[in-house]
Design a protein around this motif. Sequence first.
Motif, short mmCIF file in Angstrom:
data_model
loop_
_atom_site.label_atom_id
_atom_site.label_comp_id
_atom_site.label_asym_id
_atom_site.label_seq_id
_atom_site.Cartn_x
_atom_site.Cartn_y
_atom_site.Cartn_z
N ASP A 148 0.83 -1.21 0.00
CA ASP A 148 0.00 0.00 0.00
C ASP A 148 0.86 1.26 0.00
OD1 ASP A 148 -2.38 -1.26 -0.11
OD2 ASP A 148 -2.80 -1.16 2.05
N SER A 149 1.90 1.24 0.83
CA SER A 149 2.75 2.43 0.89
C SER A 149 3.47 2.63 -0.44
CB SER A 149 3.75 2.35 2.06
OG SER A 149 4.61 1.25 1.90
N TRP A 150 3.86 1.54 -1.07
CA TRP A 150 4.49 1.61 -2.41
C TRP A 150 3.54 2.27 -3.41
CZ3 TRP A 150 7.71 1.98 -6.21
CH2 TRP A 150 7.43 1.46 -7.48
N LYS A 151 2.26 1.89 -3.35
CA LYS A 151 1.29 2.46 -4.31
C LYS A 151 1.19 3.97 -4.17
CE LYS A 151 -1.45 -1.61 -5.32
NZ LYS A 151 -2.28 -2.55 -4.55
N ARG A 152 1.35 4.46 -2.92
CA ARG A 152 1.27 5.90 -2.69
C ARG A 152 2.44 6.64 -3.37
NH1 ARG A 152 1.21 10.48 -2.74
NH2 ARG A 152 0.77 12.03 -1.12
N VAL A 153 3.61 5.98 -3.47
CA VAL A 153 4.79 6.68 -4.00
C VAL A 153 5.18 6.24 -5.41
CG1 VAL A 153 5.79 7.20 -1.75
CG2 VAL A 153 6.34 5.03 -2.85
N GLU A 154 4.48 5.24 -5.91
CA GLU A 154 4.87 4.63 -7.20
C GLU A 154 4.99 5.67 -8.33
OE1 GLU A 154 2.34 1.42 -8.40
OE2 GLU A 154 3.53 0.99 -10.20
N LYS A 155 4.00 6.56 -8.41
CA LYS A 155 3.96 7.50 -9.53
C LYS A 155 5.17 8.45 -9.49
CE LYS A 155 0.66 10.54 -11.73
NZ LYS A 155 0.53 11.76 -10.93
N VAL A 156 5.42 9.04 -8.32
CA VAL A 156 6.54 9.98 -8.21
C VAL A 156 7.87 9.25 -8.49
CG1 VAL A 156 7.84 11.48 -6.67
CG2 VAL A 156 5.35 11.46 -6.55
N LEU A 157 8.05 8.08 -7.87
CA LEU A 157 9.33 7.38 -8.03
C LEU A 157 9.54 6.93 -9.48
CD1 LEU A 157 9.57 5.29 -4.72
CD2 LEU A 157 10.51 7.55 -5.23
N THR A 158 8.45 6.51 -10.13
CA THR A 158 8.56 6.10 -11.52
C THR A 158 8.98 7.28 -12.39
OG1 THR A 158 6.90 4.41 -11.14
CG2 THR A 158 7.32 4.97 -13.43
N SER A 159 8.46 8.47 -12.04
CA SER A 159 8.79 9.65 -12.85
C SER A 159 10.27 10.03 -12.73
CB SER A 159 7.89 10.83 -12.48
OG SER A 159 8.28 11.40 -11.23
N ILE A 160 10.89 9.75 -11.59
CA ILE A 160 12.29 10.20 -11.41
C ILE A 160 13.34 9.13 -11.68
CG2 ILE A 160 11.65 11.94 -9.70
CD1 ILE A 160 12.96 10.01 -7.57
N ALA A 161 12.91 7.87 -11.79
CA ALA A 161 13.88 6.78 -11.95
C ALA A 161 14.54 6.80 -13.32
CB ALA A 161 13.19 5.43 -11.74
N ALA A 162 15.73 6.21 -13.41
CA ALA A 162 16.39 6.03 -14.71
C ALA A 162 15.50 5.17 -15.58
CB ALA A 162 17.73 5.33 -14.50
N LYS A 163 15.67 5.29 -16.90
CA LYS A 163 14.89 4.46 -17.82
C LYS A 163 15.85 3.62 -18.66
CE LYS A 163 11.06 6.69 -16.56
NZ LYS A 163 11.65 7.65 -15.65
N TYR A 164 15.53 2.35 -18.82
CA TYR A 164 16.29 1.49 -19.72
C TYR A 164 15.35 1.12 -20.86
CZ TYR A 164 19.14 -2.39 -21.46
OH TYR A 164 19.90 -3.23 -22.27
N ASN A 165 15.63 1.56 -22.07
CA ASN A 165 14.70 1.38 -23.19
C ASN A 165 13.27 1.73 -22.79
OD1 ASN A 165 16.74 0.50 -24.82
ND2 ASN A 165 16.32 -1.69 -24.50
N GLY A 166 13.13 2.84 -22.05
CA GLY A 166 11.80 3.30 -21.66
C GLY A 166 11.24 2.66 -20.40
N GLU A 167 11.87 1.58 -19.92
CA GLU A 167 11.36 0.92 -18.70
C GLU A 167 11.99 1.55 -17.47
OE1 GLU A 167 10.73 -3.48 -18.62
OE2 GLU A 167 11.90 -3.40 -20.46
N PRO A 168 11.16 1.98 -16.49
CA PRO A 168 11.71 2.65 -15.31
C PRO A 168 12.50 1.69 -14.41
CG PRO A 168 9.36 2.30 -15.06
CD PRO A 168 9.70 1.89 -16.45
N CYS A 169 13.65 2.19 -13.90
CA CYS A 169 14.49 1.37 -13.03
C CYS A 169 14.09 1.57 -11.57
CB CYS A 169 15.95 1.70 -13.27
SG CYS A 169 16.47 1.17 -14.89
N VAL A 170 12.85 1.25 -11.27
CA VAL A 170 12.37 1.30 -9.88
C VAL A 170 11.39 0.16 -9.72
CG1 VAL A 170 10.53 2.94 -10.50
CG2 VAL A 170 11.17 2.66 -8.11
#
Length: 477
Positions: A148-170
């Motif tokens: 549940d706590s992950w779901k609360r932060v998933e969007k922000v963390l996905t936006s800032i993570a590195a991307k490998y061929n478009g896939e977020p590294c989080v």
Amino acid sequence: AQAEIGLIGLGVMGSNLALNIAEKGNKIAVFNRTVERTHEFVEEAGALKDNIVPCATIEEFVAAIRPPRPIIIMIKAGEPVDQQMELLRPHLEKNDIMIDAGNANFRDTMRRFDALKDSGLTFIGMGVSGGEEGARHGPSIMVGGTEDSWKRVEKVLTSIAAKYNGEPCVAWLGENGAGHFVKTIHNGIEYADMQMIAEIYGILRDGLKMSATEIGEVFATWNKGRLNSYLIEITAKVLEAADPIGGKPIVDMILDKAGQKGTGKWSVIEAQNMGIPATAIEAAVAARSLSSLKGEREAAEKILGLPAVAPLSVSDRAAFIKDLESALLAAKIGAYAQGFAVMAAASKEFNWNLPMPTIAKIWRAGCIIRSQFLDEITSAFTKAPDAANLIVTPAFADMVKETDGSLRRVVSAAVLAGLPVPALASALGYFDSYRRGRGTANIIQAQRDFFGAHGFDRIDGADSHHGPWGSGLGAGA
Ligand code: NDP
């Protein structure tokens, strides 16, 4: 509108992470113990200022964030994190999430997570890799906590993570300490990668007597091949850089004493706790410790001298350098196989259900060990999620068979020339032991039974569990 997330600790990592968060369109509230730093930070933020809410007090800070409040704590690891959590806690409300993003020992993370269990508050232990540059433009992020706590932060963390061929590294990797444990093993593997590169550098420098610039060219060439990775790339750059004072290669001016902050050591301790061999990582951590004994080493060289052996003799230099490249790849496979084996054991021990292909995936970009090689690990574990070890997956078994001859030749040549290769040799020893169905522990069991009556199993299954040792049986401890 209220901020989407909060961050405490505007040091090197925290300020870069905050800028990254703001840049991706997320409103962020920030707080730092020393308030002048907060003012400075806002000045440095330029146009990103609009997404940043600087706060001088904890009250102001908490009020600025949309509940349930995710609050990243990015400060000096250890005791300061407990102190900061204590100061923050009275101001929080049900379902708020304290997120430790520093390099915590996962055992501290488990303790902090458990301490909040019945409080209505929750805790995320989040490993962040990529240094300053990664924090600013895209780190690899390893999350541990409740789903549940992950779901609360998933969007922000996905936006800032590195991307490998478009896939977020989080990714969310599991409950409580899972994220920090995986970050620890990432760092353990990083120690092995770095040490193995240093050993190969030693063979080129002290064996083939090549200059730093020449060695830099070798690494730059390797970076275009199968060893392509951030660490090989920066090694080439380091070797090619000149000292601003005097113009000689800077690497020749750097004292050969390596620092360490604990994650390598923790990897080894946890591997040992679970009885999982991680010999290449152990060798790398020990090599850093040995490097720091500079004075003792210099004194020993005066007493013992360098080994009295023939210098490295290589008839075909180009072929030998090709062998070094394959040897490094083979040894790297050994180190990664060990790191993943430690994570597999911890997954069982701590009930995390760690997703191995996902871990390899989120390490493909953003983090220090990022490489193309991790994409191959992702694919191997996706095809064989239950493989006992990376080196018995079909793709890696083939790679080991193709490269271990080079590792054997390189280790042999180095040993005969008196050049230290502890991590490379550990990886080779691991392959040779792991792939041999009939080992030599029968003699250990016999010895243990002889002096301690520990008993042994028989290969024919028959149940004579003690040896015919006579009066020796049970004679000692
Ligand atoms: P810095 O030294 O740059 O910053 C330290 C921060 O911690 C400052 O904001 C400082 O506040 C704050 N702080 C220290 N003690 C306390 C305390 N008792 N209470 C409240 N705040 C405190 O550190 P980094 O940014 O380099 O590292 C932060 C974390 O990130 C560490 O856990 C580190 O291991 C981890 N990390 C670092 C990486 C790197 O490449 N540097 C990479 C990955 C993780 P003040 O300004 O008031 O002193």
